[in-house]
Design a protein around this motif. Structure first.
Motif, PDB file in Angstrom:
ATOM      1  N   ILE A   1      20.324  36.375 -12.600  1.00  0.00           N
ATOM      2  CA  ILE A   1      20.965  37.145 -11.711  1.00  0.00           C
ATOM      3  C   ILE A   1      22.031  37.821 -12.437  1.00  0.00           C
ATOM      4  CG2 ILE A   1      22.170  37.267  -9.491  1.00  0.00           C
ATOM      5  CD1 ILE A   1      20.710  34.887  -8.570  1.00  0.00           C
ATOM      6  N   CYS A   2      22.161  39.147 -12.473  1.00  0.00           N
ATOM      7  CA  CYS A   2      23.370  39.833 -13.220  1.00  0.00           C
ATOM      8  C   CYS A   2      24.174  40.288 -12.060  1.00  0.00           C
ATOM      9  CB  CYS A   2      22.689  40.927 -14.076  1.00  0.00           C
ATOM     10  SG  CYS A   2      23.922  42.219 -14.403  1.00  0.00           S
ATOM     11  N   VAL A   3      25.550  39.867 -12.154  1.00  0.00           N
ATOM     12  CA  VAL A   3      26.243  40.258 -11.167  1.00  0.00           C
ATOM     13  C   VAL A   3      27.577  41.240 -11.974  1.00  0.00           C
ATOM     14  CG1 VAL A   3      28.444  39.444  -9.845  1.00  0.00           C
ATOM     15  CG2 VAL A   3      26.216  38.365  -9.882  1.00  0.00           C
ATOM     16  N   ASP A   4      27.780  42.248 -11.368  1.00  0.00           N
ATOM     17  CA  ASP A   4      28.888  43.339 -12.120  1.00  0.00           C
ATOM     18  C   ASP A   4      29.536  44.047 -10.901  1.00  0.00           C
ATOM     19  OD1 ASP A   4      30.104  45.155 -13.986  1.00  0.00           O
ATOM     20  OD2 ASP A   4      28.973  43.972 -15.249  1.00  0.00           O
ATOM     21  N   ASN A   5      30.822  44.277 -11.186  1.00  0.00           N
ATOM     22  CA  ASN A   5      31.268  45.613 -10.186  1.00  0.00           C
ATOM     23  C   ASN A   5      31.412  46.819 -10.603  1.00  0.00           C
ATOM     24  OD1 ASN A   5      33.280  45.327 -12.108  1.00  0.00           O
ATOM     25  ND2 ASN A   5      35.013  45.044 -10.594  1.00  0.00           N
TER      26      ASN A   5
ATOM     27  N   VAL B   1      33.791  39.477  -8.492  1.00  0.00           N
ATOM     28  CA  VAL B   1      33.874  37.985  -8.637  1.00  0.00           C
ATOM     29  C   VAL B   1      35.499  37.413  -8.068  1.00  0.00           C
ATOM     30  CG1 VAL B   1      32.468  37.540 -10.607  1.00  0.00           C
ATOM     31  CG2 VAL B   1      34.976  37.872 -11.029  1.00  0.00           C
ATOM     32  N   THR B   2      36.247  38.275  -7.557  1.00  0.00           N
ATOM     33  CA  THR B   2      37.445  37.816  -6.932  1.00  0.00           C
ATOM     34  C   THR B   2      37.083  37.485  -5.462  1.00  0.00           C
ATOM     35  OG1 THR B   2      38.186  40.055  -6.497  1.00  0.00           O
ATOM     36  CG2 THR B   2      39.087  39.248  -8.457  1.00  0.00           C
ATOM     37  N   PHE B   3      35.908  37.821  -5.240  1.00  0.00           N
ATOM     38  CA  PHE B   3      35.439  37.411  -3.803  1.00  0.00           C
ATOM     39  C   PHE B   3      34.480  36.314  -4.067  1.00  0.00           C
ATOM     40  CE2 PHE B   3      37.150  41.493  -3.392  1.00  0.00           C
ATOM     41  CZ  PHE B   3      37.854  41.462  -1.982  1.00  0.00           C
ATOM     42  N   PRO B   4      34.321  35.264  -3.129  1.00  0.00           N
ATOM     43  CA  PRO B   4      33.189  34.178  -3.274  1.00  0.00           C
ATOM     44  C   PRO B   4      31.631  34.923  -3.369  1.00  0.00           C
ATOM     45  CG  PRO B   4      34.828  33.719  -1.645  1.00  0.00           C
ATOM     46  CD  PRO B   4      35.068  35.116  -1.978  1.00  0.00           C
ATOM     47  N   LEU B   5      30.747  34.111  -4.130  1.00  0.00           N
ATOM     48  CA  LEU B   5      29.583  34.524  -4.056  1.00  0.00           C
ATOM     49  C   LEU B   5      28.729  33.337  -3.684  1.00  0.00           C
ATOM     50  CD1 LEU B   5      27.545  36.658  -5.111  1.00  0.00           C
ATOM     51  CD2 LEU B   5      27.719  35.685  -7.419  1.00  0.00           C
ATOM     52  N   TYR B   6      27.776  33.675  -2.819  1.00  0.00           N
ATOM     53  CA  TYR B   6      26.837  32.802  -2.284  1.00  0.00           C
ATOM     54  C   TYR B   6      25.455  32.713  -2.673  1.00  0.00           C
ATOM     55  CZ  TYR B   6      30.869  31.977   0.401  1.00  0.00           C
ATOM     56  OH  TYR B   6      32.131  31.763   0.973  1.00  0.00           O
ATOM     57  N   VAL B   7      25.005  32.211  -3.866  1.00  0.00           N
ATOM     58  CA  VAL B   7      23.567  32.016  -4.421  1.00  0.00           C
ATOM     59  C   VAL B   7      23.202  30.865  -4.963  1.00  0.00           C
ATOM     60  CG1 VAL B   7      23.664  34.696  -5.249  1.00  0.00           C
ATOM     61  CG2 VAL B   7      24.607  32.779  -6.833  1.00  0.00           C
ATOM     62  N   GLU B   8      22.160  30.505  -5.156  1.00  0.00           N
ATOM     63  CA  GLU B   8      21.528  29.131  -5.835  1.00  0.00           C
ATOM     64  C   GLU B   8      21.051  29.516  -7.301  1.00  0.00           C
ATOM     65  OE1 GLU B   8      21.680  26.676  -3.668  1.00  0.00           O
ATOM     66  OE2 GLU B   8      22.650  27.753  -2.179  1.00  0.00           O
ATOM     67  N   VAL B   9      21.887  28.549  -7.983  1.00  0.00           N
ATOM     68  CA  VAL B   9      21.706  28.760  -9.446  1.00  0.00           C
ATOM     69  C   VAL B   9      22.061  27.325 -10.103  1.00  0.00           C
ATOM     70  CG1 VAL B   9      22.500  31.035  -9.796  1.00  0.00           C
ATOM     71  CG2 VAL B   9      24.253  29.362  -9.808  1.00  0.00           C
ATOM     72  N   ASP B  10      21.339  27.445 -11.304  1.00  0.00           N
ATOM     73  CA  ASP B  10      21.324  26.108 -12.126  1.00  0.00           C
ATOM     74  C   ASP B  10      22.542  26.304 -13.182  1.00  0.00           C
ATOM     75  OD1 ASP B  10      19.032  24.890 -10.973  1.00  0.00           O
ATOM     76  OD2 ASP B  10      18.099  26.531 -11.919  1.00  0.00           O
ATOM     77  N   GLU B  11      22.731  27.454 -13.877  1.00  0.00           N
ATOM     78  CA  GLU B  11      23.843  27.678 -14.864  1.00  0.00           C
ATOM     79  C   GLU B  11      24.534  28.947 -14.488  1.00  0.00           C
ATOM     80  OE1 GLU B  11      21.155  25.643 -18.601  1.00  0.00           O
ATOM     81  OE2 GLU B  11      21.602  28.250 -18.303  1.00  0.00           O
ATOM     82  N   ILE B  12      25.601  28.957 -14.860  1.00  0.00           N
ATOM     83  CA  ILE B  12      26.535  30.089 -14.849  1.00  0.00           C
ATOM     84  C   ILE B  12      27.393  30.590 -15.859  1.00  0.00           C
ATOM     85  CG2 ILE B  12      28.712  31.041 -13.437  1.00  0.00           C
ATOM     86  CD1 ILE B  12      27.960  28.815 -11.291  1.00  0.00           C
TER      87      ILE B  12
ATOM     88  N   MET C   1      33.750  31.042  -9.174  1.00  0.00           N
ATOM     89  CA  MET C   1      32.583  30.650 -10.077  1.00  0.00           C
ATOM     90  C   MET C   1      32.666  28.822 -10.094  1.00  0.00           C
ATOM     91  SD  MET C   1      30.853  33.078 -10.272  1.00  0.00           S
ATOM     92  CE  MET C   1      31.563  33.680  -8.942  1.00  0.00           C
ATOM     93  N   LEU C   2      33.785  28.427 -10.278  1.00  0.00           N
ATOM     94  CA  LEU C   2      33.884  27.082 -10.342  1.00  0.00           C
ATOM     95  C   LEU C   2      33.537  26.566  -8.823  1.00  0.00           C
ATOM     96  CD1 LEU C   2      36.938  26.720 -12.566  1.00  0.00           C
ATOM     97  CD2 LEU C   2      34.731  25.615 -13.202  1.00  0.00           C
ATOM     98  N   GLY C   3      33.940  26.990  -7.878  1.00  0.00           N
ATOM     99  CA  GLY C   3      33.635  26.527  -6.535  1.00  0.00           C
ATOM    100  C   GLY C   3      31.903  26.600  -6.378  1.00  0.00           C
ATOM    101  N   LEU C   4      31.558  27.782  -6.752  1.00  0.00           N
ATOM    102  CA  LEU C   4      29.972  27.749  -6.899  1.00  0.00           C
ATOM    103  C   LEU C   4      29.408  26.777  -7.646  1.00  0.00           C
ATOM    104  CD1 LEU C   4      27.629  29.363  -6.062  1.00  0.00           C
ATOM    105  CD2 LEU C   4      27.898  31.070  -8.066  1.00  0.00           C
ATOM    106  N   ALA C   5      29.706  26.449  -8.718  1.00  0.00           N
ATOM    107  CA  ALA C   5      29.364  25.544  -9.556  1.00  0.00           C
ATOM    108  C   ALA C   5      29.543  24.172  -8.860  1.00  0.00           C
ATOM    109  CB  ALA C   5      29.891  25.283 -10.709  1.00  0.00           C
TER     110      ALA C   5
ATOM    111  N   THR D   1      26.827  24.054  -6.075  1.00  0.00           N
ATOM    112  CA  THR D   1      25.359  23.921  -6.406  1.00  0.00           C
ATOM    113  C   THR D   1      24.972  22.888  -7.224  1.00  0.00           C
ATOM    114  OG1 THR D   1      25.762  25.714  -8.159  1.00  0.00           O
ATOM    115  CG2 THR D   1      25.224  26.454  -5.970  1.00  0.00           C
ATOM    116  N   GLY D   2      26.065  22.390  -8.003  1.00  0.00           N
ATOM    117  CA  GLY D   2      25.735  21.444  -9.070  1.00  0.00           C
ATOM    118  C   GLY D   2      25.538  22.248 -10.423  1.00  0.00           C
TER     119      GLY D   2
END
Length: 343
Positions: free
Chosen positions: A33-37, A62-73, A103-107, A110-111
């Motif tokens: 998943i590629c994320v970019d503004n 990324v200054t706003f939260p992102l809600y996806v399911e991922v294994d690595e960031i 991104m740390l919150g997402l990690a 999701t673990g």
């Protein structure tokens, strides 16, 4: 049951480094998943990946939260050249700090394992040469570059605090000067500036005397080090320097570009910008020991590859504009670089 493919998020994935990383990760069979503004990222950098069913792209800040399911960031999101990160310094700091928090919150949720793309700029104008990871740096906290320098330093702090407080699996990579295809022609970095000016028949602009030194790592080597760091076991957190320790003065680089392009326009000297570091060279002993990594592409190999990219980008046709070497950017009409999005 989840499939065997690793789900990987790359923030800043349409940028120079991010696009090469997305390409590498897809080649290894991951879902990406590629994320970019698209402030500095370019859709053309990843257009060739859109045909891959394991690739998707999201326009997101990324200054706003992102809600996806991922294994690595891989958190690469942030303008990285002085021209771009000084354009809106408050937003640059927010991108580094709020982006890292999100991104740390997402990690945490999701673990996922997170790799933070930090920078050699955390060393500031160093008093130690070359720079090892143990060096705390010499940074002006209120200068025109501090939005980037201190933003990245704070992002490192957040990574280690999330690791200690919440057990988040982190990797912190300090990236030194990197160059190669897909650099923006208007990013103001020394390699792209010199190549654009030389190919346009303009004098190469050197700021200061040209005696300041830099170390230049080809993008393929950088991405190899990045992937190797992510794939280490959880006991290895970094920070780890990744860069090419081959050191050149800015004038030596200009002379190489002139020789390779056959430019006859010469060199012009301009005043040195505020807080511009006089020396920058990575100590990569830790990367050699922990990652078995060392760069393999010399600057005499990497520069021609980069020049070929810019030469193709500058070839005029019905759709593509020509370079404005006075500004280092493209003159209208523009197809190859998106207009900067509002932040």
């Amino acid at each position: 049951m989840r499939g065997l493919r690793t789900r990987v998020l790359v923030t800043g994935g349409a940028g120079f480094l991010g696009s090469h990383l997305c390409e590498r990760l897809l080649g290894e069979g991951n879902n990406v998943i590629c994320v970019d503004n698209f402030f500095t990222g370019n859709k053309d950098n990843v257009a060739h990946l859109m045909r891959d069913p394991n690739f998707e792209i999201l326009r997101h800040d990324v200054t706003f939260p992102l809600y996806v399911e991922v294994d690595e960031i891989y958190n690469l999101a942030c303008p990285a050249s002085p021209i771009h990160y000084q354009h809106d310094p408050v937003q640059t700091t927010k991108t580094s700090v709020h982006g890292a928090i999100n991104m740390l919150g997402l990690a945490k949720r999701t673990g996922a394992k997170l790799l933070q793309a930090s920078t050699s700029e955390v060393y500031g104008n160093p008093l130690v040469h070359p720079q090892p990871e143990q060096y705390w740096g010499h940074v002006n906290p209120i200068g025109i570059r501090s939005c980037y320098d201190e933003g990245k330093r704070c992002a490192e702090t957040l990574c280690f605090d999330y690791n200690r407080q919440h057990g988040i699996r982190i990797k912190v990579m300090r990236i030194f000067n990197t160059y190669g295809p897909r650099m923006r022609p208007d990013d103001g970095r020394v390699v792209s500036n010199f190549i654009v000016q030389a190919l346009s028949g303009k004098p190469i602009t050197i700021y200061g005397s040209g005696g300041q030194s830099r170390s230049f790592c080809y993008v393929d080597d950088l991405i190899e080090g990045m992937v190797r760091l992510m794939n280490t076991d959880d006991t290895i957190t970094g920070p780890v320097n990744i860069g090419n320790p081959g050191e050149f003065t800015v004038r030596q680089l200009a002379e190489m570009v002139i020789e390779m392009t056959g430019s006859e326009a010469g060199i012009q000297y301009m005043p040195l910008p505020e807080d511009d570091p006089l020396q920058r060279q990575p100590d990569i002993a830790l990367a050699k020991r922990l990652l078995d990594w060392t760069p393999t592409v010399s600057i005499k190999e990497g520069l021609p590859r980069t020049m070929a990219y810019f030469r193709a980008l500058m070839t005029p046709d019905d759709d593509v504009g020509t370079f404005d070497a006075d500004t280092g950017g493209l003159a209208e009409p523009v197809r190859v670089v998106d207009a900067p999005a509002a932040l």
